[in-house]
Design a protein around this motif. Structure first.
Motif, PDB file in Angstrom:
ATOM      1  N   ALA A 193       0.838  -1.202   0.000  1.00  0.00           N
ATOM      2  CA  ALA A 193       0.000   0.000   0.000  1.00  0.00           C
ATOM      3  C   ALA A 193       0.873   1.253   0.000  1.00  0.00           C
ATOM      4  CB  ALA A 193      -0.906   0.003   1.228  1.00  0.00           C
ATOM      5  N   THR A 194       0.354   2.306  -0.585  1.00  0.00           N
ATOM      6  CA  THR A 194       1.083   3.595  -0.613  1.00  0.00           C
ATOM      7  C   THR A 194       0.725   4.396   0.639  1.00  0.00           C
ATOM      8  OG1 THR A 194      -0.721   4.545  -1.907  1.00  0.00           O
ATOM      9  CG2 THR A 194       1.161   3.624  -3.128  1.00  0.00           C
ATOM     10  N   ILE A 195       0.813   3.728   1.768  1.00  0.00           N
ATOM     11  CA  ILE A 195       0.356   4.347   3.020  1.00  0.00           C
ATOM     12  C   ILE A 195       1.264   5.481   3.463  1.00  0.00           C
ATOM     13  CG2 ILE A 195       1.595   2.767   4.590  1.00  0.00           C
ATOM     14  CD1 ILE A 195      -2.070   3.706   5.071  1.00  0.00           C
ATOM     15  N   ARG A 196       2.555   5.376   3.181  1.00  0.00           N
ATOM     16  CA  ARG A 196       3.509   6.424   3.588  1.00  0.00           C
ATOM     17  C   ARG A 196       3.247   7.714   2.828  1.00  0.00           C
ATOM     18  NH1 ARG A 196       6.203   1.600   3.713  1.00  0.00           N
ATOM     19  NH2 ARG A 196       7.406   1.107   5.602  1.00  0.00           N
ATOM     20  N   SER A 197       3.104   7.599   1.511  1.00  0.00           N
ATOM     21  CA  SER A 197       2.835   8.807   0.718  1.00  0.00           C
ATOM     22  C   SER A 197       1.444   9.362   1.034  1.00  0.00           C
ATOM     23  CB  SER A 197       2.944   8.481  -0.774  1.00  0.00           C
ATOM     24  OG  SER A 197       2.011   7.472  -1.140  1.00  0.00           O
ATOM     25  N   GLU A 198       0.518   8.495   1.416  1.00  0.00           N
ATOM     26  CA  GLU A 198      -0.836   8.937   1.763  1.00  0.00           C
ATOM     27  C   GLU A 198      -0.828   9.892   2.945  1.00  0.00           C
ATOM     28  OE1 GLU A 198      -4.938   6.841   3.391  1.00  0.00           O
ATOM     29  OE2 GLU A 198      -3.598   5.665   2.115  1.00  0.00           O
ATOM     30  N   PHE A 199       0.079   9.648   3.895  1.00  0.00           N
ATOM     31  CA  PHE A 199       0.167  10.513   5.079  1.00  0.00           C
ATOM     32  C   PHE A 199       1.342  11.482   5.016  1.00  0.00           C
ATOM     33  CE2 PHE A 199      -2.072   6.697   6.795  1.00  0.00           C
ATOM     34  CZ  PHE A 199      -3.273   7.326   7.105  1.00  0.00           C
ATOM     35  N   GLY A 200       2.015  11.549   3.865  1.00  0.00           N
ATOM     36  CA  GLY A 200       3.096  12.513   3.682  1.00  0.00           C
ATOM     37  C   GLY A 200       4.391  12.133   4.355  1.00  0.00           C
ATOM     38  N   TRP A 201       4.636  10.846   4.486  1.00  0.00           N
ATOM     39  CA  TRP A 201       5.875  10.386   5.099  1.00  0.00           C
ATOM     40  C   TRP A 201       6.875   9.973   4.021  1.00  0.00           C
ATOM     41  CZ3 TRP A 201       2.584   6.665   8.519  1.00  0.00           C
ATOM     42  CH2 TRP A 201       1.956   7.410   9.530  1.00  0.00           C
ATOM     43  N   ALA A 202       8.145   9.979   4.388  1.00  0.00           N
ATOM     44  CA  ALA A 202       9.201   9.575   3.452  1.00  0.00           C
ATOM     45  C   ALA A 202       9.089   8.077   3.154  1.00  0.00           C
ATOM     46  CB  ALA A 202      10.570   9.905   4.028  1.00  0.00           C
ATOM     47  N   ALA A 203       9.635   7.678   2.008  1.00  0.00           N
ATOM     48  CA  ALA A 203       9.527   6.284   1.571  1.00  0.00           C
ATOM     49  C   ALA A 203      10.254   5.325   2.500  1.00  0.00           C
ATOM     50  CB  ALA A 203      10.061   6.144   0.153  1.00  0.00           C
ATOM     51  N   ASP A 204      11.280   5.821   3.204  1.00  0.00           N
ATOM     52  CA  ASP A 204      12.056   4.946   4.095  1.00  0.00           C
ATOM     53  C   ASP A 204      11.597   5.039   5.555  1.00  0.00           C
ATOM     54  OD1 ASP A 204      12.870   7.531   4.498  1.00  0.00           O
ATOM     55  OD2 ASP A 204      15.014   7.050   4.662  1.00  0.00           O
ATOM     56  N   THR A 205      10.414   5.591   5.803  1.00  0.00           N
ATOM     57  CA  THR A 205       9.899   5.731   7.174  1.00  0.00           C
ATOM     58  C   THR A 205       9.612   4.359   7.773  1.00  0.00           C
ATOM     59  OG1 THR A 205       8.872   7.859   6.663  1.00  0.00           O
ATOM     60  CG2 THR A 205       8.042   6.684   8.600  1.00  0.00           C
ATOM     61  N   PRO A 206      10.202   4.021   8.935  1.00  0.00           N
ATOM     62  CA  PRO A 206       9.872   2.737   9.597  1.00  0.00           C
ATOM     63  C   PRO A 206       8.397   2.743  10.020  1.00  0.00           C
ATOM     64  CG  PRO A 206      11.888   3.698  10.496  1.00  0.00           C
ATOM     65  CD  PRO A 206      11.258   4.749   9.649  1.00  0.00           C
ATOM     66  N   ILE A 250      14.255   5.286  17.765  1.00  0.00           N
ATOM     67  CA  ILE A 250      14.091   5.429  16.309  1.00  0.00           C
ATOM     68  C   ILE A 250      13.149   6.602  16.064  1.00  0.00           C
ATOM     69  CG2 ILE A 250      13.495   4.221  14.169  1.00  0.00           C
ATOM     70  CD1 ILE A 250      13.808   1.595  15.728  1.00  0.00           C
ATOM     71  N   PRO A 251      13.643   7.830  16.031  1.00  0.00           N
ATOM     72  CA  PRO A 251      12.785   9.027  15.942  1.00  0.00           C
ATOM     73  C   PRO A 251      11.922   9.083  14.691  1.00  0.00           C
ATOM     74  CG  PRO A 251      15.035   9.613  16.559  1.00  0.00           C
ATOM     75  CD  PRO A 251      15.073   8.185  16.146  1.00  0.00           C
ATOM     76  N   LYS A 252      12.353   8.459  13.597  1.00  0.00           N
ATOM     77  CA  LYS A 252      11.599   8.530  12.339  1.00  0.00           C
ATOM     78  C   LYS A 252      10.434   7.538  12.288  1.00  0.00           C
ATOM     79  CE  LYS A 252      15.395  10.179   9.405  1.00  0.00           C
ATOM     80  NZ  LYS A 252      16.195   9.882   8.189  1.00  0.00           N
ATOM     81  N   ALA A 253      10.315   6.658  13.254  1.00  0.00           N
ATOM     82  CA  ALA A 253       9.281   5.621  13.233  1.00  0.00           C
ATOM     83  C   ALA A 253       7.885   6.240  13.310  1.00  0.00           C
ATOM     84  CB  ALA A 253       9.488   4.642  14.370  1.00  0.00           C
ATOM     85  N   ARG A 254       6.952   5.614  12.623  1.00  0.00           N
ATOM     86  CA  ARG A 254       5.563   6.044  12.651  1.00  0.00           C
ATOM     87  C   ARG A 254       4.667   4.822  12.882  1.00  0.00           C
ATOM     88  NH1 ARG A 254       7.984   9.887  13.239  1.00  0.00           N
ATOM     89  NH2 ARG A 254       7.927  11.877  12.110  1.00  0.00           N
ATOM     90  N   LYS A 284       1.334  13.395  15.434  1.00  0.00           N
ATOM     91  CA  LYS A 284       1.949  13.210  14.117  1.00  0.00           C
ATOM     92  C   LYS A 284       2.590  11.836  13.965  1.00  0.00           C
ATOM     93  CE  LYS A 284       2.936  18.135  13.428  1.00  0.00           C
ATOM     94  NZ  LYS A 284       3.990  19.152  13.190  1.00  0.00           N
ATOM     95  N   GLU A 285       2.919  11.206  15.079  1.00  0.00           N
ATOM     96  CA  GLU A 285       3.619   9.918  15.038  1.00  0.00           C
ATOM     97  C   GLU A 285       2.659   8.721  15.061  1.00  0.00           C
ATOM     98  OE1 GLU A 285       4.433  12.413  17.024  1.00  0.00           O
ATOM     99  OE2 GLU A 285       6.369  13.006  16.179  1.00  0.00           O
TER     100      GLU A 285
END
Length: 623
Positions: A193-206, A250-254, A284-285
């Motif tokens: 799923a394109t879930i990361r782009s759907e919420f405006g997150w980077a492609a490498d977001t954990p 891991i600060p970038k984790a969502r 936001k997380e």
């Protein structure tokens, strides 16, 4: 048609699955569908209603179904329970099923009794999870009726262990997992799923995913496991509390929480979790996606799937591993069967956010191990936990048990089992209603038996008063008719009544007959003199105070002032002109007009009131 390898004969069985639901239960529909399409069985279902997703699935696959009532927790339901069982037994007998398999607790109990009464050759209960076996009331209900089954099918090792502890023999407990359709969960053909782009997150977001309904916390009850009292089943709160620890490493984790609230209480609990996220400053997380239909795609895109349940069978672990998504799950129920620690995922302690966070961090920081967990998990699921394996195991059990089933004369069996069923159902209903629903519910609410003395005393006082009441009435009537001819007649009537022993066979206190009412009895004085006097006194005091308050309010009002002025003028007019009653009546409207005008002073309504009176005057002149 199914071929029995031992006898090399084809056996066609008529199968019925029973579930007290109309929603979900996709596993039951899929089992029936594949039992018919792969093995040629004649399949049917019995459910609790005519509307729902399960009904739609059954209709879509042309699987016939019947509707029955499976409720028996309320007192009204208990009274009708024997009739519900007999009605279902007649249905099972009329359809001539060879195998009856029940799912879910309510339908398991009623279906088990009905199938036994109808003498169905193969009677199976497939246990959807260990929940009811960890709670007091449903556990003893299950234990009291499980002997009626040909075999119990546990759906995880933990459930099988609980049945062993209850005294059920190993030979009567099978193990078959509720496997999903592997064709729906194919990691090779499913696109992420394109879930990361759907919420405006980077492609490498954990990405951390939890897929589950929001069930409300359980209130203390004998129907729920003590470990869940005051807690929600799926453990959303534990994951939310674990996220600050994960983010510190891991600060970038969502994290996304997929699922809607189950009923109104579930929606309230979801709102509470949203407020918890806001209070932690993690808006936001951590995101709430609500209900989604692209679950497979989300699992394919996720870096880790989390199942922090506090009571569970297999949860969503099978689906996660089929999609090769590394999974962190709590060490409870059947999740220890699918999640082999450090091989197909990570097991953590329940209700422990810190341990849960450590498991998530361990997977996110070791991508190579995480990929291996996903691969190993899919291989294990395909081997033991998918629908094809479930259906294969079920048909083997059906054939084995049907071959062993004794062919008996139904009339003899019916009479024998009816004789057993009547006292058993009476014991079942009495214990469930009087002990579990009445006694134990009050005990849990704080009632204790040593308080029963005060209860009995409070009951005895009015009972004793009612018992002596006829003597009080007799004494009262005798005191009223004293020194009259009626006294002699009254005594004769009472003597006849006493001699025939129709009433008052024994006078407990002879003084009641001869003393006036004030000296009849201390009990009479207490109930009549004291209680009634206090009640009447209090009543008249309250009435008097109410009248005084109304009068004081009236004295301060403009209406009081108006009437005083009017009567003062009327008195003066009457003194000057004794026959002036008509004049007084004539001037009354003008006084009322003045009073209304005074009340409306300073408002827009005054203008309309003056116009109204002007029109009346003009009409009077015209006349």
């Amino acid at each position: 048609m199914v071929t029995n390898r031992n006898n090399s004969k084809s056996i066609q069985l008529k199968i019925c699955h029973i579930a007290a639901t109309t929603e979900g239960a996709t596993w039951m529909y899929e089992q029936l569908r594949d039992l018919r399409s792969i093995y040629g069985f004649d399949v049917s279902a019995i459910i609790s209603g005519n509307n729902g997703a399960l009904v739609d699935n059954l209709k879509k696959s042309n699987i016939p179904f019947h509707v029955c009532d499976f409720e028996f927790i309320g007192s009204k339901d208990l009274l009708s329970l024997p009739f519900k069982i007999i009605k279902l037994a007649r249905l099972l007998r009329r359809e001539k099923f060879d195998v009856v398999q029940t799912h879910l607790f309510h339908s398991m109990v009623i279906g088990r009794l009905a199938a036994w009464l109808a003498n169905i050759p193969v009677r199976i209960s497939m246990i959807a999870g260990p929940y009811h076996l960890e709670a007091y009331t449903p556990k003893w209900v299950d234990r009291a009726t499980c002997w009626m089954d040909s075999e119990i099918i546990a759906s995880c090792e933990y459930t099988r262990k609980l049945y062993r502890e209850m005294g059920v023999k190993d030979k009567n407990i099978g193990l078959v997992y509720y496997g999903p359709d592997q064709n729906k969960f194919d990691s090779r053909t499913t696109k992420p799923a394109t879930i990361r782009s759907e919420f405006g997150w980077a492609a490498d977001t954990p990405l951390i995913v939890m897929i589950a309904y929001f069930y409300p916390p359980h209130y203390p009850s004998r129907w729920t496991p003590p470990a869940l009292w005051g807690k929600a089943l799926k453990g959303h709160q534990d994951l939310i509390n674990a996220m600050p620890i994960v983010l510190s490493s891991i600060p970038k984790a969502r994290c996304i929480l997929v699922g809607s609230g189950w009923g109104e209480a579930g929606i309230e609990y979801k709102t509470k979790m949203e407020k918890l996220v806001s209070s932690l400053g993690l808006d936001k997380e951590i995101l709430f996606t609500g209900f989604r239909t692209d679950i497979n795609n989300i699992l394919r895109a996720a870096d880790v799937s989390v199942q922090p349940s506090l009571n569970e069978n297999l949860g969503g672990t099978i689906e996660s591993l089929l999609m090769e998504c590394p999974t962190v799950a709590t060490r409870i129920g059947g999740m220890t069967d699918s999640i082999i620690n450090n091989k197909t995922g990570i097991l953590v302690e329940p209700s422990n956010p810190k341990d849960l966070a450590c498991g998530i961090i361990k997977i996110l920081k070791n991508p190579s191990n995480a990929k291996l967990y996903g691969h190993n998990g899919r291989q294990l699921m395909l081997k033991k936990f998918v629908l094809s394996k479930t259906v294969s195991n079920l048909q083997n059990i059906y054939i084995r048990l049907y071959a062993k089933a004794k062919k008996q004369v139904y009339l003899f069996v019916l009479l024998t089992r009816a004789l057993i069923f009547i006292p058993f159902s009476a014991y079942f209903a009495i214990r469930l209603f009087f002990i579990d629903i009445l006694f134990l519910s009050k005990w849990d609410a704080g009632w204790r038996p040593w308080k029963i003395k005060a209860l009995l005393q409070s009951i005895y006082a009015p009972v004793r008063f009612l018992k002596l009441f006829p003597y009080h009435i007799y004494g009262l009537l005798r005191s009223i008719s004293a020194n009259t001819k009626a006294l002699e007649t009254w005594d004769l009537i009472f003597a006849k009544i006493k001699s025939t022993k129709l009433a008052f066979p024994r006078i407990p206190n002879k003084s009641l007959i001869f003393f006036p009412i004030k000296k009849i009895n201390s009990q009479w004085n207490f109930y009549i003199k004291n209680k009634l006097f206090r009640f009447l006194t209090q009543f008249f005091i309250e009435v008097r105070l109410k009248i005084i308050s109304i009068w004081s309010f009236y004295k301060k009002s403009k209406l009081f002032k108006f009437w005083n002025q009017f009567f003062a003028e009327a008195r003066l007019l009457k003194q000057d002109q004794p026959d002036s009653m008509l004049i007084i009546i004539k001037i009354l409207p003008y006084h009322i007009y003045g009073f209304v005008r005074e009340c409306l002073e300073g408002t827009k309504a005054l203008y309309y009131w003056d116009r109204f009176l002007k029109k009346i005057r003009e009409n009077d002149k015209d006349r």
